[in-house]
Design a protein around this motif. Structure first.
Motif, PDB file in Angstrom:
ATOM      1  N   THR A 148       0.832  -1.205   0.000  1.00  0.00           N
ATOM      2  CA  THR A 148       0.000   0.000   0.000  1.00  0.00           C
ATOM      3  C   THR A 148       0.865   1.254   0.000  1.00  0.00           C
ATOM      4  O   THR A 148       0.356   2.352  -0.117  1.00  0.00           O
ATOM      5  N   SER A 149       2.176   1.100   0.199  1.00  0.00           N
ATOM      6  CA  SER A 149       2.976   2.325   0.244  1.00  0.00           C
ATOM      7  C   SER A 149       4.251   2.188  -0.575  1.00  0.00           C
ATOM      8  O   SER A 149       4.197   2.091  -1.787  1.00  0.00           O
ATOM      9  N   GLU A 150       5.397   2.167   0.094  1.00  0.00           N
ATOM     10  CA  GLU A 150       6.673   2.223  -0.637  1.00  0.00           C
ATOM     11  C   GLU A 150       6.863   1.002  -1.550  1.00  0.00           C
ATOM     12  O   GLU A 150       6.354  -0.082  -1.256  1.00  0.00           O
ATOM     13  N   PRO A 151       7.621   1.181  -2.622  1.00  0.00           N
ATOM     14  CA  PRO A 151       7.919   0.044  -3.488  1.00  0.00           C
ATOM     15  C   PRO A 151       8.824  -0.953  -2.755  1.00  0.00           C
ATOM     16  O   PRO A 151       9.866  -0.565  -2.221  1.00  0.00           O
ATOM     17  N   LEU A 152       8.384  -2.197  -2.690  1.00  0.00           N
ATOM     18  CA  LEU A 152       9.201  -3.239  -2.066  1.00  0.00           C
ATOM     19  C   LEU A 152       9.253  -4.414  -3.028  1.00  0.00           C
ATOM     20  O   LEU A 152       8.372  -4.592  -3.857  1.00  0.00           O
ATOM     21  N   LYS A 153      10.297  -5.224  -2.853  1.00  0.00           N
ATOM     22  CA  LYS A 153      10.371  -6.455  -3.653  1.00  0.00           C
ATOM     23  C   LYS A 153      10.949  -7.526  -2.743  1.00  0.00           C
ATOM     24  O   LYS A 153      12.125  -7.475  -2.383  1.00  0.00           O
ATOM     25  N   PHE A 154      10.077  -8.453  -2.312  1.00  0.00           N
ATOM     26  CA  PHE A 154      10.572  -9.511  -1.428  1.00  0.00           C
ATOM     27  C   PHE A 154      11.495 -10.437  -2.202  1.00  0.00           C
ATOM     28  O   PHE A 154      11.208 -10.790  -3.348  1.00  0.00           O
TER      29      PHE A 154
END
Ligand code: G4P
Length: 539
Positions: A390-396
């Motif tokens: 829902t917020s910052e771009p993340l990539k697990f």
């Protein structure tokens, strides 16, 4: 309001237990799964899981392949409640040819349960799966099954686990006899005896354990006989001298496995497993993700929602031709209809039709919490490894592709269907069912698989879902590695030298395909500036 959300979050997250079962085929995973569901009240009758599988098989073409082979190709998720905890059990295919799927499922769990056949000890598939668990230091509980059979000596089994799997084994229970003379187990921590009754199968719940006053309690001999009591005293004595006592820290770090003995088919030892899972196994664990500033650990209790797709399954309901993306919620709360950012494609998407998987059924989901697995209807926008937030771009990170060991070149029976073939292969590759390589020097498709049965599934699915009749041609390839290099000039000269051996995979990553491991090792020696990878992080 803020505190309400956070306290609901910690309450809900901390009562989640998300785990998978690892085992070699035939060790008893299906039986144990069924018993766990039975004890969790999720099913009323033993046989339901197997029956459900059989029913599913009968309804879809490509699963026919699975039925014919008598193996389980697809994994599923089963959610149930036990002792005020929400248990998410992720099932995994036991057959080694589908191990890639299993590896990916294991990236979505917080702990694992290893089932070992007491007659056979540690087998190959368990060893491989254990290696995957070790990559993430996944905590593992061990269940040694089939104690109602004449199996191997308990000490022998413990040392097999320690030597073959390189993990300390700490028995929590200890068997009293085995096979015909199996009387039950001694609960080391509680100093209690749990009696085995072969008719436990019918009664579902075992009798309560009987607490005794230590091993010198005169009751012991009366209960189990003088010889068995003497043997038990000697063995526990030996354990205290030479074995490993249970250490929770080591278990949580994946360095020690608590071991239970039992018989799944007789419902024996199952309740201890569930109780231990609730008491000792970790709730949702923090996960590493790439972010704008590099990498960071995402805590499950963070308010912002984040989730990662670890599996895509087609045709779960053949009537609807759907593809379901399985998403693990890593942080925050999921609510029906919420809008999230799909960072890979740079779009906002609304999650209006998520489903959750109960033991027998799937149903619409209103909200879900860290540790939960939800299913999203997918029309090609979601790939394995995609992260939604829902917020910052993340990539697990940490979902691997494994370098394939078997290769086939695809040939079309009807050349006019080449567009459909390309589309089918693209989608099947996105689903992780197969790896597709496009050589740079021609326009063919070379399929790579970790297990050969994957090829049969692909032919069957191309026909059923894309109307494409394809065949395989033999192809002289038997090894592959992904290629990277920080030395641009070296990479360019490698590319021009090895052009005829190079191909791009479904994510446009460069790979070398070789006719033998030996040839490949020569190339690796000749090109020290190039890095050759056996696994590739899914992008
Ligand atoms: P899997 O999913 O790991 O492949 O194993 P599954 O549960 O299907 O079990 C494999 C076989 O082992 C089954 O027998 C099952 O009944 C048996 N089994 C499971 N737990 C125990 C146990 O505690 N004791 C004994 N003696 N056997 C056990 P099968 O004959 O292949 O199938 P079925 O006809 O019994 O279903």
């Amino acid at each position: 309001m803020q505190t309400n959300i956070s306290s609901a979050m910690s309450r809900e997250a901390l009562r989640r237990r998300t785990f998978g079962i690892i085992s070699h085929p035939d060790a008893g995973k299906t039986t144990l799964t069924e018993k766990l569901l039975l004890f969790g009240g999720a099913i009323q009758m033993a046989g339901a899981v197997k029956a459900k599988k059989a029913q599913r098989h009968a309804t879809s073409d490509w699963m026919e392949v699975e039925r014919e082979r008598g193996i389980s190709v697809s994994s599923s998720v089963m959610k149930f409640t036990y002792a005020d905890h929400i248990i998410n059990l992720l099932d995994t295919p036991g057959h080694q040819d589908f191990s890639e799927d299993t590896y990916r499922v294991l990236t979505a769990v917080d702990s694992a349960l290893m089932v070992i056949d007491s007659v056979k000890g540690v087998e190959t598939q368990t060893r491989k799966l254990m290696e995957v668990c070790r990559m993430r230091d996944t905590p593992i509980l061990t269940f040694i099954n089939k104690l109602d059979r004449e199996g191997r000596d308990a000490f022998d089994l413990l040392s097999d686990i320690e030597q073959t799997l390189g993990i300390q084994a700490a028995p929590m229970t200890w068997p009293i006899g085995m096979g015909k003379s199996f009387q039950g187990v001694y609960d080391i921590e509680r100093q209690a005896i749990r009696f085995f009754a072969e008719d436990g199968k019918k009664t579902a719940r075992p009798k309560e354990a009987l607490v005794i006053n230590g091993l010198n309690d005169p009751q012991l001999a009366e209960l189990i006989g003088e010889d068995a009591a003497e043997q038990l005293r000697t063995e526990i004595d030996l354990l205290e001298g030479a074995g490993f006592p249970f250490d929770k820290e080591l278990y949580l770090k994946g360095k020690q496995t608590p071991v239970f003995f039992g018989s799944a088919v007789n419902n024996f030892g199952v309740q201890e497993l569930l109780d231990t899972l609730v008491r000792l196994a970790p709730g949702p664990i923090p996960r590493v993700a790439e972010c704008a500033t590099g990498e960071r650990v995402v805590n499950p209790l963070e308010e912002d929602f984040s989730g990662v797709v670890f599996k895509i399954q087609a045709n779960m309901d053949p009537a609807h031709r759907d593809r379901i993306a399985f998403m693990r919620i890593c942080s925050g709360r999921f609510e029906r209809g919420m809008k999230v950012k799909h960072h890979r494609i740079g779009k906002e998407v609304q999650l209006s039709r998520a489903i959750t998987f109960m033991a027998q059924d799937r149903e619409g989901v209103e909200d879900a919490w860290p540790g939960d697995i939800i299913g999203l209807h997918n029309h090609g926008t979601l790939k394995i490894g995609d992260t939604l937030t829902t917020s910052e771009p993340l990539k697990f990170t940490g979902i691997p592709n494994f370098s394939p060991e078997h290769f086939r070149r695809v040939q079309l029976a009807d050349p006019l269907r080449s567009k459909q073939l390309a589309k089918g292969l693209k989608q099947l590759a996105e689903e992780g069912a197969i790896q597709v390589f496009r050589p740079i020097t021609d326009s063919s498709h070379i399929l790579g698989a970790v297990g050969v049965l994957q090829f049969d599934v692909i032919i069957a699915r191309l026909k059923a879902e894309y109307g494409v009749i394809a065949l395989y041609e033999p192809c002289p390839i038997s090894a592959a590695r992904w290629i990277t290099s920080s030395d641009r000039a070296a990479l360019e000269s490698f590319k021009s030298d090895q052009q005829s051996n190079l191909a791009y995979d479904g994510d446009d990553c460069l790979a070398i395909l070789s006719s033998s491991e030996w040839r490949l090792s020569r190339i690796i020696e000749e090109w020290p500036q190039i890095t050759f990878h056996t696994t590739r992080e899914i992008r």
